[in-house]
Enzyme design. Structure first.
Site, PDB file in Angstrom:
ATOM      1  CG  ASP A 204      -0.020  -0.024   2.592  1.00 24.91           C
ATOM      2  OD1 ASP A 204       0.871  -0.526   2.673  1.00 24.91           O
ATOM      3  OD2 ASP A 204      -0.544   0.701   3.518  1.00 24.91           O
ATOM      4  CG  HIS A 516      -1.543  -7.321  -1.539  1.00 20.08           C
ATOM      5  ND1 HIS A 516      -2.886  -7.678  -2.172  1.00 20.08           N
ATOM      6  CD2 HIS A 516      -1.723  -6.053  -1.001  1.00 20.08           C
ATOM      7  CE1 HIS A 516      -3.584  -6.831  -1.613  1.00 20.08           C
ATOM      8  NE2 HIS A 516      -2.870  -5.673  -0.986  1.00 20.08           N
ATOM      9  CG  ASP A 558       3.144 -15.931  -6.477  1.00 19.32           C
ATOM     10  OD1 ASP A 558       2.967 -14.836  -6.252  1.00 19.32           O
ATOM     11  OD2 ASP A 558       3.735 -16.396  -7.516  1.00 19.32           O
ATOM     12  CD  GLU A 567       0.482  -5.425   1.976  1.00 20.88           C
ATOM     13  OE1 GLU A 567      -0.268  -6.088   2.518  1.00 20.88           O
ATOM     14  OE2 GLU A 567       0.554  -4.304   1.870  1.00 20.88           O
TER      15      GLU A 567
HETATM   16  O1  G3I Z   1      -1.437  -9.505  19.116  1.00 17.17           O
HETATM   17  C1  G3I Z   1      -1.960 -10.719  18.476  1.00 17.17           C
HETATM   18  C2  G3I Z   1      -1.344 -11.977  19.392  1.00 17.17           C
HETATM   19  O2  G3I Z   1      -1.675 -11.440  20.880  1.00 17.17           O
HETATM   20  C3  G3I Z   1      -1.849 -13.305  19.052  1.00 17.17           C
HETATM   21  O3  G3I Z   1      -1.403 -14.339  19.665  1.00 17.17           O
HETATM   22  C4  G3I Z   1      -1.689 -13.448  17.418  1.00 17.17           C
HETATM   23  C5  G3I Z   1      -2.162 -14.615  17.055  1.00 17.17           C
HETATM   24  O4  G3I Z   1      -2.126 -14.717  15.512  1.00 17.17           O
HETATM   25  O5  G3I Z   1      -1.828 -12.321  16.778  1.00 17.17           O
HETATM   26  C6  G3I Z   1      -1.492 -11.215  17.176  1.00 17.17           C
HETATM   27  O6  G3I Z   1      -2.146 -10.080  16.385  1.00 17.17           O
HETATM   28  C7  G3I Z   1      -1.572 -10.233  15.112  1.00 17.17           C
HETATM   29  C8  G3I Z   1      -0.801  -8.775  14.708  1.00 17.17           C
HETATM   30  O7  G3I Z   1      -0.635  -8.724  13.401  1.00 17.17           O
HETATM   31  C9  G3I Z   1       0.232  -8.421  15.821  1.00 17.17           C
HETATM   32  O8  G3I Z   1       1.338  -9.307  15.525  1.00 17.17           O
HETATM   33  C10 G3I Z   1      -2.615 -10.191  14.049  1.00 17.17           C
HETATM   34  O9  G3I Z   1      -3.092 -11.528  14.127  1.00 17.17           O
HETATM   35  C11 G3I Z   1      -2.282 -10.238  12.563  1.00 17.17           C
HETATM   36  O10 G3I Z   1      -3.318  -9.836  11.718  1.00 17.17           O
HETATM   37  C12 G3I Z   1      -1.651  -8.788  12.635  1.00 17.17           C
HETATM   38  O11 G3I Z   1      -0.896  -8.712  11.112  1.00 17.17           O
HETATM   39  C13 G3I Z   1      -0.655  -7.313  10.989  1.00 17.17           C
HETATM   40  C14 G3I Z   1      -1.442  -6.691   9.671  1.00 17.17           C
HETATM   41  O12 G3I Z   1      -0.934  -5.639   9.032  1.00 17.17           O
HETATM   42  C15 G3I Z   1      -2.801  -6.709   9.826  1.00 17.17           C
HETATM   43  O13 G3I Z   1      -3.071  -5.889  10.732  1.00 17.17           O
HETATM   44  C16 G3I Z   1       0.850  -7.404  10.673  1.00 17.17           C
HETATM   45  O14 G3I Z   1       1.550  -7.795  11.648  1.00 17.17           O
HETATM   46  C17 G3I Z   1       1.386  -6.273   9.876  1.00 17.17           C
HETATM   47  O15 G3I Z   1       2.665  -6.430   9.421  1.00 17.17           O
HETATM   48  C18 G3I Z   1       0.391  -5.842   8.647  1.00 17.17           C
HETATM   49  O16 G3I Z   1       0.841  -4.481   8.325  1.00 17.17           O
HETATM   50  C19 G3I Z   1       0.347  -4.006   7.104  1.00 17.17           C
HETATM   51  C20 G3I Z   1      -0.113  -2.713   7.501  1.00 17.17           C
HETATM   52  O17 G3I Z   1      -1.156  -2.621   8.318  1.00 17.17           O
HETATM   53  C21 G3I Z   1      -0.381  -1.729   6.218  1.00 17.17           C
HETATM   54  N1  G3I Z   1       0.582  -2.042   5.282  1.00 17.17           N
HETATM   55  C22 G3I Z   1       1.006  -3.322   4.960  1.00 17.17           C
HETATM   56  C23 G3I Z   1       1.509  -4.114   5.925  1.00 17.17           C
HETATM   57  C24 G3I Z   1       2.102  -5.289   5.526  1.00 17.17           C
HETATM   58  O18 G3I Z   1       0.827  -6.324   5.353  1.00 17.17           O
HETATM   59  O1  9MR Z   2      -4.305  -4.071   0.322  1.00 21.13           O
HETATM   60  C1  9MR Z   2      -4.255  -3.963   1.986  1.00 21.13           C
HETATM   61  C2  9MR Z   2      -3.088  -4.434   2.284  1.00 21.13           C
HETATM   62  O2  9MR Z   2      -2.086  -3.403   1.697  1.00 21.13           O
HETATM   63  C3  9MR Z   2      -3.018  -4.288   3.791  1.00 21.13           C
HETATM   64  O3  9MR Z   2      -1.810  -5.006   4.492  1.00 21.13           O
HETATM   65  C4  9MR Z   2      -3.994  -5.354   4.227  1.00 21.13           C
HETATM   66  C5  9MR Z   2      -3.997  -5.384   5.953  1.00 21.13           C
HETATM   67  O4  9MR Z   2      -5.466  -5.540   6.245  1.00 21.13           O
HETATM   68  O5  9MR Z   2      -5.155  -4.890   3.594  1.00 21.13           O
HETATM   69  C6  9MR Z   2      -5.350  -4.865   2.245  1.00 21.13           C
HETATM   70  O6  9MR Z   2      -6.456  -4.365   1.851  1.00 21.13           O
HETATM   71  C7  9MR Z   2      -7.513  -5.392   1.794  1.00 21.13           C
HETATM   72  C8  9MR Z   2      -8.574  -4.838   2.981  1.00 21.13           C
HETATM   73  O7  9MR Z   2      -7.949  -5.211   4.239  1.00 21.13           O
HETATM   74  C9  9MR Z   2      -9.746  -5.799   2.864  1.00 21.13           C
HETATM   75  N1  9MR Z   2     -10.336  -5.749   1.267  1.00 21.13           N
HETATM   76  C10 9MR Z   2      -9.337  -6.093   0.301  1.00 21.13           C
HETATM   77  C11 9MR Z   2      -8.090  -5.241   0.321  1.00 21.13           C
HETATM   78  C12 9MR Z   2      -7.138  -5.851  -0.633  1.00 21.13           C
HETATM   79  O8  9MR Z   2      -7.474  -5.793  -1.840  1.00 21.13           O
END
Ligand code: G3I
Ligand code: 9MR
Length: 587
Positions: A204, A516, A558, A567
């Site tokens: 993103d 992604h 993939d 991503e």
């Molecule tokens: O904190 C809980 C933990 O208590 C639990 O044991 C564990 C079990 O799965 O989950 C933990 O939470 C996770 C959290 O990251 C912290 O590690 C969530 O499940 C997991 O969904 C979450 O994922 C994050 C994701 O965004 C969704 O929010 C990733 O770490 C993080 O790297 C990713 O970051 C995104 C940005 O928001 C937007 N840009 C892209 C980037 C990469 O995808």
């Molecule tokens: O594209 C988004 C990605 O960069 C983020 O890491 C991710 C985290 O939640 O979310 C993606 O966006 C999706 C959204 O969460 C749900 N609808 C589909 C989006 C991607 O096409």
């Protein structure tokens, strides 16, 4: 182990094509009667290898599945046998499922070149090419670092530096709107600030303070730990001809942005994004308004830590004009003061916002990291005391747990300023972590320091951050075993894993083609931008895509759809740069 030098040409051995698009290496001919008798289909046999090239003096090994044989050999391209070794006892690993595998260890074979790893035995005719080659690792390192240039906001990428990946400028961020969640006396809601430059976070186009901080620090640490290596490394970026090392020029692009993320009161904006996720648009086409959104204790402390570290580490390069670095340090201290006055400010995602959260409600590790960096930058005891208050189990760093980053800095630079007891304690904690990681490596038998529950979103970065911990233990002790296991983890990321993918775009015979990543999806070029590390397998499948496996280390897809496994992100590429840089610099 036996070494062969006599020429023994084998007839009847079938080597799978290097370009095989199949998972691992599968032979096309019919299953032999012997295998049939064992209940094994030939198509289920695989050899998983580092698809780039093994380091000459590193851990070298392959994972062999379903052969029921006891030994393997390496043949050179002339057909000479050059090495023979035993396969380990068959075992399984819960992260991969019940299937049995064996480890083929050829670490003691150190002749650079191209070989066929062959499993010998009645009815089991399986082979796969391996390379012992450091140059390819150098190329992978440079590409992984160049990814930060490809992900720059606020700059047109031009052909001399970006080749066919040239693109128009997007997101100049000169008029960023202050979201009501980020309003303050100095910057009321809907006023604007200028917050240009920086790297896009990931697939993103957001710029997130928390994640930018760990990514920036990880590259700063690479420079701080291996300055001689980076001083002469050219990345062919627009600044390549100036006085600074290219890695530092790249860092400056993000540091200058990061510095803008603070208001006059000292609070630090949590992120700068559009309100909703962008579509598959190129940067220049994504023209929705951008906002600074929210504040948090974590953003303030990560900002403080990163700018304090930069002000220190880059100091020798700015001896003639230290003003900018001094300003960073002042801003870092101001952010620390704000965080100390707001020690529990949890980021709350506003109802009208859907970009990434980087939400966290435990700030002990952020206080420890910022305390360590500010102590080293100022030598003020209050910061050291803050670091000392951290009393949790040390773990590999990630965006939500940054304590280890403070340990890295203190282990590198703290000795002259700390009581020797304190210095040794923090060194021992790093070594204890690394010893425990080696136990995991031995227990899995898969050549990686991962347990099933380590496969979270961005698991490839977990693998590599564990390697950074191991490499710190190597730096402290000089004991090769830590380096070897760190290399094992790299082999995993480059293909010796249950998915059969080398996770770095453009590198390996089977690498991600559909990450992604909006730029790669929108640029009308078939292949993705090179040098990007995919997030990697994890069983959460939050994207609800159609995965082939639910096992932790195999749950990867993939496809653009799979933002939870495919991503890319700055905080995932950065540890790959560190690990490769460290291994290359200390060969
Ligand atoms: O904190 C809980 C933990 O208590 C639990 O044991 C564990 C079990 O799965 O989950 C933990 O939470 C996770 C959290 O990251 C912290 O590690 C969530 O499940 C997991 O969904 C979450 O994922 C994050 C994701 O965004 C969704 O929010 C990733 O770490 C993080 O790297 C990713 O970051 C995104 C940005 O928001 C937007 N840009 C892209 C980037 C990469 O995808
Ligand atoms: O594209 C988004 C990605 O960069 C983020 O890491 C991710 C985290 O939640 O979310 C993606 O966006 C999706 C959204 O969460 C749900 N609808 C589909 C989006 C991607 O096409």
């Amino acid at each position: 182990m036996l070494k062969f030098h006599q020429k023994t040409l084998l007839s009847g051995l079938i080597c799978c094509a290097v370009t095989s698009a199949l998972v691992g290496c599968k032979t096309a001919d019919k299953t032999s009667p012997v295998l049939k008798a064992q209940g094994i289909k030939k198509s289920e046999q695989t050899i998983q290898v580092n698809q780039l090239g093994y380091f000459i003096n590193g851990e070298k090994g392959a994972i062999v599945s379903r052969t029921q044989e006891t030994s393997f050999r390496l043949r050179n391209l002339q057909g000479d046998f050059v090495f023979e070794g035993p396969l380990s006892e068959p075992k399984s690993w819960s992260a991969r499922g019940p299937e049995k595998f064996q480890f083929a260890n050829f670490s003691s074979f150190s002749e650079p070149g191209i070989y066929n790893l062959t499993i010998m035995g009645a009815g089991s005719e399986l082979s796969r090419q391996i390379k012992i080659d450091e140059q390819i690792n150098q190329q992978a390192h440079n590409a992984a670092l160049k990814y930060f240039y490809f992900n720059r906001a606020g700059m047109a990428l031009t052909a001399p530096y970006a080749g066919k990946f040239q693109r128009q400028e997007g997101h100049s961020d000169l008029n960023v709107i202050v979201h009501p969640s980020a309003a303050s006396t100095s910057q009321p809601a809907f006023s604007t600030i200028s917050s240009p430059k920086g790297w896009y976070d990931a697939g993103d186009y957001g710029k997130y303070t928390v994640n930018a901080s760990i990514a920036t620090y990880t590259l700063l640490a690479a420079y701080a730990d291996y300055p001689d290596y980076y001083d002469n490394l050219s990345l062919t970026i627009p600044e390549s001809n100036n006085q600074l090392p290219d890695i530092v020029d790249e860092l400056m692009w993000n540091l200058e942005w990061l510095h803008t993320m603070q208001n006059e009161e000292g609070a630090v904006y949590h992120k700068l994004t559009t309100l909703q996720w962008p579509g598959k648009d190129m940067p220049a086409e994504d023209t929705a308004d951008r906002y600074v959104i929210g504040f948090s204790t974590s953003a303030a402390l990560d900002y403080a830590a990163t700018l304090a570290a930069a002000s220190r580490i880059l100091r020798p390069l700015f001896a003639d004009n230290p003003q900018q670095l001094e300003q960073w340090l002042t801003s870092a201290q101001k952010a620390w003061d704000w965080a100390s006055a707001h020690p529990d400010y949890v980021y709350q995602q506003p109802a009208d916002v859907s970009s990434g959260e980087y939400g966290d409600d435990d700030f002990a590790d952020e206080f420890a990291w910022a305390g360590a960096e500010l102590f080293l930058a100022t030598k003020e005891q209050k910061y050291w005391r803050a670091f000392q208050q951290y009393n949790k189990q040390l773990k590999e760093p990630d965006w939500s747990n940054v304590a280890a980053l403070g340990y890295f800095s203190l282990a590198r630079e703290g000795k002259p300023f700390l009581a020797s007891k304190d210095f040794h304690t923090l060194q021992s904690e790093l070594i204890d972590y690394a010893d425990a990681a080696i136990k995991i490596y031995e227990n899995t038998g898969y050549g990686v320091t991962m347990n099933s529950d380590d496969f979270v979103w961005g698991s490839n970065a977990v693998v590599l951050n564990k390697s950074i911990m191991l490499l710190n233990a190597f730096r402290i002790t000089g004991d090769e075993k830590y380096r070897q296991v760190a290399q094992g983890n790299l082999n995993f990321v480059f293909g010796r894993n249950p998915t059969g993918y080398s996770f770095l775009t453009g590198f390996g015979e089977k690498s991600p083609k559909n990450p992604h990543h909006r730029i790669s999806a929108g640029d009308k070029i078939d292949e993705p931008v090179p040098g990007m590390l995919a997030g990697g397998p994890q069983p959460g499948q939050q994207d609800k895509c159609d995965y082939e496996s639910n096992f932790a280390a195999a749950s990867y897809l993939d496809d653009w759809c799979s933002y939870a496994s495919n991503e890319v992100a700055i905080n995932w590429n950065a540890p790959l740069v560190y690990v490769l840089g460290s291994l290359l610099a200390s060969e």
